[in-house]
Design a protein around this motif. Structure first.
Motif, PDB file in Angstrom:
ATOM      1  N   ARG A  96      -6.581  -7.428   2.837  1.00 27.31           N
ATOM      2  CA  ARG A  96      -6.908  -8.675   3.517  1.00 27.31           C
ATOM      3  C   ARG A  96      -7.652  -9.671   2.635  1.00 27.31           C
ATOM      4  N   SER A 150      -0.187   2.131   2.483  1.00 25.90           N
ATOM      5  CA  SER A 150      -0.235   2.600   3.869  1.00 25.90           C
ATOM      6  C   SER A 150       0.318   4.013   4.014  1.00 25.90           C
ATOM      7  N   TYR A 199      -5.147 -11.638   0.557  1.00 27.39           N
ATOM      8  CA  TYR A 199      -4.407 -12.610   1.379  1.00 27.39           C
ATOM      9  C   TYR A 199      -5.288 -13.822   1.677  1.00 27.39           C
ATOM     10  N   GLN A 216       0.868  -3.256  -0.331  1.00 29.68           N
ATOM     11  CA  GLN A 216       0.173  -2.806   0.882  1.00 29.68           C
ATOM     12  C   GLN A 216       0.968  -1.705   1.584  1.00 29.68           C
ATOM     13  N   GLN A 217       2.272  -1.864   1.685  1.00 34.13           N
ATOM     14  CA  GLN A 217       3.101  -0.855   2.343  1.00 34.13           C
ATOM     15  C   GLN A 217       3.054   0.469   1.586  1.00 34.13           C
ATOM     16  N   GLU A 251      -4.030  -2.581   5.487  1.00 32.46           N
ATOM     17  CA  GLU A 251      -4.124  -4.019   5.779  1.00 32.46           C
ATOM     18  C   GLU A 251      -5.532  -4.530   5.509  1.00 32.46           C
ATOM     19  N   LEU A 271       2.578  -7.632  -0.013  1.00 33.88           N
ATOM     20  CA  LEU A 271       3.057  -6.826   1.106  1.00 33.88           C
ATOM     21  C   LEU A 271       3.678  -5.528   0.622  1.00 33.88           C
ATOM     22  N   SER A 321      -3.410   0.371   9.216  1.00 35.27           N
ATOM     23  CA  SER A 321      -4.589  -0.467   9.486  1.00 35.27           C
ATOM     24  C   SER A 321      -5.547  -0.499   8.305  1.00 35.27           C
TER      25      SER A 321
END
Length: 215
Positions: free
Chosen positions: A200, A187, A203, A183-184, A196, A180, A193
């Motif tokens: 994905r 972003s 994850y 990912q942040q 993520e 996470l 989006s």
């Protein structure tokens, strides 16, 4: 609202299709009020002619990259006729230089080194706690997988950021929190989006491994 990424996307679309168009961009002046505009004439997706008040391509590109853009509009044309004062450059080079500026702008300023959190006590060798910890650790090499995703976006700075995230959230102990955090960070450049969607598959692999261990 528009931004430099939106302008790049418009130019890349013309490069991909080999089309000719007048791409107009509107921006707020230094006074923060007056609305100004410039244009880039794209010739068959190959050549770009920049109308930004300078005949030097490098100066025009550097100036456009720092503008506060508010709108980008594209008008398809059968052919373009650049004026003599316009700066001319290969479209691929123009897009590459804009993308390089976007990447540089997305790299955050160095933050003070975080105070390392106290490490939890290691379970005694051969204890039940150690055995459970070994089983819980993911077999996926999350650090290297995350680095593969960050390197194309952040270059040589990617490894340092991944190491920082791994210190805060060791992948073997807190894989979800580690991913996470990565990912942040992504972003900031790609948007929530797209970031993520990029992470994905990792994850999903973690969840698949967790379910497999339960069965």
């Amino acid at each position: 609202m528009a931004d430099l990424q939106g302008l790049c996307d418009t130019l890349q679309s013309l490069a991909d299709s080999g089309a000719s168009a007048k791409v107009s961009y509107y921006y707020v002046g230094d006074d923060g009020v007056a609305l100004r505009n410039g244009a880039i004439l794209v010739d068959h997706g190959v050549r770009a002619h920049i109308d930004h008040g300078a005949s030097d391509a490098a100066a025009s590109i550097a100036a456009i990259a720092t503008l506060k853009l508010v709108k980008v509009a594209s008008l398809q044309m059968s052919e373009v006729r650049p004026a003599p004062h316009m700066a001319s450059v290969d479209l691929a080079q123009l897009i590459a230089e804009f993308n390089a500026h976007i990447r540089r702008a997305a790299v955050p300023a160095p933050a003070p080194a975080p105070v390392p959190a106290p490490r939890p006590a290691e379970p005694a060798p051969g204890s039940t706690a150690q055995f459970v910890a070994i089983l819980a650790a993911p077999s996926i090499e999350l650090r290297s997988e995350a680095l593969k995703l960050l390197e194309p976006l952040f270059g040589v700075g990617a490894a340092r950021k991944v190491d920082d995230f791994a210190r805060l959230h060791p992948p073997a102990e807190r894989p979800q929190e580690f991913l996470l955090q990565c990912q942040q960070h992504v972003s900031v450049m790609l948007g929530a989006s797209k970031a993520e969607a990029l992470f994905r598959p990792l994850y999903d692999r973690l969840e698949s491994e967790r379910l497999h261990r339960r069965s």
